[in-house]
Design a protein around this motif. Structure first.
Motif, PDB file in Angstrom:
ATOM      1  N   LEU A 115       0.809  -1.219   0.000  1.00 14.45           N
ATOM      2  CA  LEU A 115       0.000   0.000   0.000  1.00 14.45           C
ATOM      3  C   LEU A 115       0.843   1.269   0.000  1.00 14.45           C
ATOM      4  O   LEU A 115       0.388   2.318  -0.456  1.00 14.45           O
ATOM      5  N   GLY A 116       2.055   1.175   0.513  1.00 19.63           N
ATOM      6  CA  GLY A 116       2.896   2.365   0.595  1.00 19.63           C
ATOM      7  C   GLY A 116       3.683   2.659  -0.657  1.00 19.63           C
ATOM      8  O   GLY A 116       4.220   3.755  -0.817  1.00 19.63           O
ATOM      9  N   VAL A 117       3.767   1.683  -1.564  1.00 21.81           N
ATOM     10  CA  VAL A 117       4.571   1.855  -2.775  1.00 21.81           C
ATOM     11  C   VAL A 117       3.712   1.931  -4.030  1.00 21.81           C
ATOM     12  O   VAL A 117       4.001   2.691  -4.944  1.00 21.81           O
ATOM     13  N   THR A 118       2.632   1.150  -4.078  1.00 20.07           N
ATOM     14  CA  THR A 118       1.816   1.095  -5.293  1.00 20.07           C
ATOM     15  C   THR A 118       0.729   2.170  -5.283  1.00 20.07           C
ATOM     16  O   THR A 118       0.435   2.783  -4.263  1.00 20.07           O
ATOM     17  N   GLN A 119       0.137   2.366  -6.442  1.00 19.79           N
ATOM     18  CA  GLN A 119      -0.988   3.302  -6.581  1.00 19.79           C
ATOM     19  C   GLN A 119      -1.965   2.765  -7.611  1.00 19.79           C
ATOM     20  O   GLN A 119      -1.665   1.802  -8.330  1.00 19.79           O
ATOM     21  N   THR A 120      -3.128   3.372  -7.654  1.00 19.25           N
ATOM     22  CA  THR A 120      -4.169   2.951  -8.594  1.00 19.25           C
ATOM     23  C   THR A 120      -3.615   2.895 -10.007  1.00 19.25           C
ATOM     24  O   THR A 120      -2.958   3.825 -10.467  1.00 19.25           O
ATOM     25  N   GLY A 121      -3.884   1.781 -10.674  1.00 20.60           N
ATOM     26  CA  GLY A 121      -3.389   1.590 -12.037  1.00 20.60           C
ATOM     27  C   GLY A 121      -2.162   0.700 -12.112  1.00 20.60           C
ATOM     28  O   GLY A 121      -1.817   0.211 -13.187  1.00 20.60           O
ATOM     29  N   ASP A 122      -1.497   0.479 -10.971  1.00 15.41           N
ATOM     30  CA  ASP A 122      -0.328  -0.394 -10.945  1.00 15.41           C
ATOM     31  C   ASP A 122      -0.740  -1.859 -11.000  1.00 15.41           C
ATOM     32  O   ASP A 122      -1.891  -2.226 -10.737  1.00 15.41           O
TER      33      ASP A 122
END
Length: 395
Positions: A93-100
């Motif tokens: 959750l701390g590294v990824t974002q929506t669309g990854d």
């Protein structure tokens, strides 16, 4: 405000002493006082080392964290978290974002698997679950939006051994982060950073602390900026560890090497004994020549095959129930790494969220058990298992 004797409520400092404590003191304070606003600024800017608020760090967490840093040869100071899943969550959750897009090993710990297949998609982060020993399949799963690969060096609970060297080369080629959960193997058997991992995760709850009375995690990254990002996220999300749990974990880690070596030796003996018993369909232990990944395990783990043994009884849920009832003195509990041997039944615990068909595809029938071998006398432990198998299967 003053108390009845006229002194301030909070003392200015600890009593002075020409000697020091042998045991690390438990620092239960949530807040720490600084002399001036300038000094506080210097602490937040990193010009001075000091503590401010326990969510942002405290002495007991640092003591434990630095010990694991040394064990893992971590390039940066790792972050101690409130649980192993907090460490996993900090990365996902701390590294990824929506669309990854994230690729995971197809036999991750149950809650990691649940986060990958249910929670990340809900946040708009797509995932693929792939055999971590199949580099061609991993390569085929990569998309332009892929951000990372998450694996366990040895999977939970079928003890599948990942092709870490191949995955490291693939991740580097594709510009992806390789994240390794090293809970099962521990730094005693395997150091992921030395094999090219970008991030290392631990559940300290398990073998490192080793007494089933602590819940903590750990995460460290090779890249300094990423490491700082993980630290900031854990602080913001309130994933901070309890000082008391850290204090207990340090105590447990003092005997870690001895516990690991003893449990590993017994695990090898138990695996061979189980394989000789009627009513046992198969035994999975990376140290055995019949393990499908034995050659890879030998190269990866340098002969340290750890304390986990999995096996399958010839029978259904009724046989599984009979086995746990007959396993006198052994704890049937969804955990691992305790000083005592524990039994885990994935179909009713860690992987209960999967359908029976999916569990079967992964090799987890109703007769499948995972054993975390503890510190019992090896001969006694083998006898207990033999009697339980005989009682449950009628052989």
């Amino acid at each position: 405000m003053k108390n009845e004797t006229g002194s301030l409520v909070r003392p200015d400092a600890l009593p002075e002493s020409a000697s020091r404590p042998v045991v690390t003191p438990l620092s239960a304070s949530v807040v720490y006082a600084s002399e001036t606003p300038d000094m506080l600024d210097q602490q937040y800017q990193g010009d001075l080392h000091g503590y401010t608020y326990a969510r942002e760090g405290h002495p007991n967490a640092d003591v434990v964290g630095r010990r694991i840093d040394r064990m893992e040869a971590s390039p940066n100071p790792g972050v101690v978290t409130s649980s192993g899943m907090a460490a996993v969550s900090a990365v996902l959750l701390g590294v990824t974002q929506t669309g990854d897009h994230v690729i995971g090993g197809n036999q991750l710990y149950g809650r990691s698997l649940r986060m990958m297949t249910e929670d990340l998609p809900r946040l708009g982060i797509t995932t693929s679950m792939v055999d971590p020993g199949d580099i061609a399949a991993m390569r085929a799963a990569i998309r332009p939006e892929t951000r990372m690969i998450l694996i366990e060096a040895v999977s939970n609970p079928t003890l599948q051994v990942a092709d870490v060297a191949g995955l490291s080369a693939l991740a580097k080629e594709a510009g992806l982060l390789l994240v390794v959960d090293n809970t099962f193997t521990t730094p005693r058997a395997f150091r992921p950073f030395e094999w090219g991992a970008d991030v290392v995760i631990h559940s300290l709850t398990k073998l490192l602390a080793g007494h089933s009375d602590v819940m903590l995690g750990y995460v460290a990254a090779r890249d300094r900026a990423l490491n700082d990002r993980l630290r900031v996220f854990t602080v913001t999300a309130g994933m901070n560890p309890s000082p008391f749990d850290c204090w207990l974990a340090e105590r447990g880690m003092l005997s870690f090497d001895l516990r690991f070596d003893r449990a590993q030796s017994t695990a090898a003996r138990l695996a061979d004994h189980l394989a000789s018993l009627k009513g046992v369909k198969r035994v999975i232990y990376p140290g055995r020549a019949d393990h499908p990944d034995h050659v890879r395990a030998d190269a990866l783990l340098s002969g340290q095959f750890c304390n986990m043994v999995s096996f399958e009884l010839d029978g259904d849920r009724a046989v599984a129930n009979a086995f746990t009832r007959a396993a006198d003195g052994l704890s049937f509990a969804p955990t691992l790494g305790d000083v005592g041997t524990t039994l885990s039944h994935p179909a009713s615990s860690s992987h209960r969220a999967l359908t029976a068909e999916k569990r079967t595809a992964l090799g987890m029938s109703e007769g499948f058990f995972r054993v975390s071998v503890g510190l019992e006398d090896p001969g006694t432990l083998c006898t207990v298992f033999e009697q339980a198998v005989t009682t449950a299967t009628g052989n």
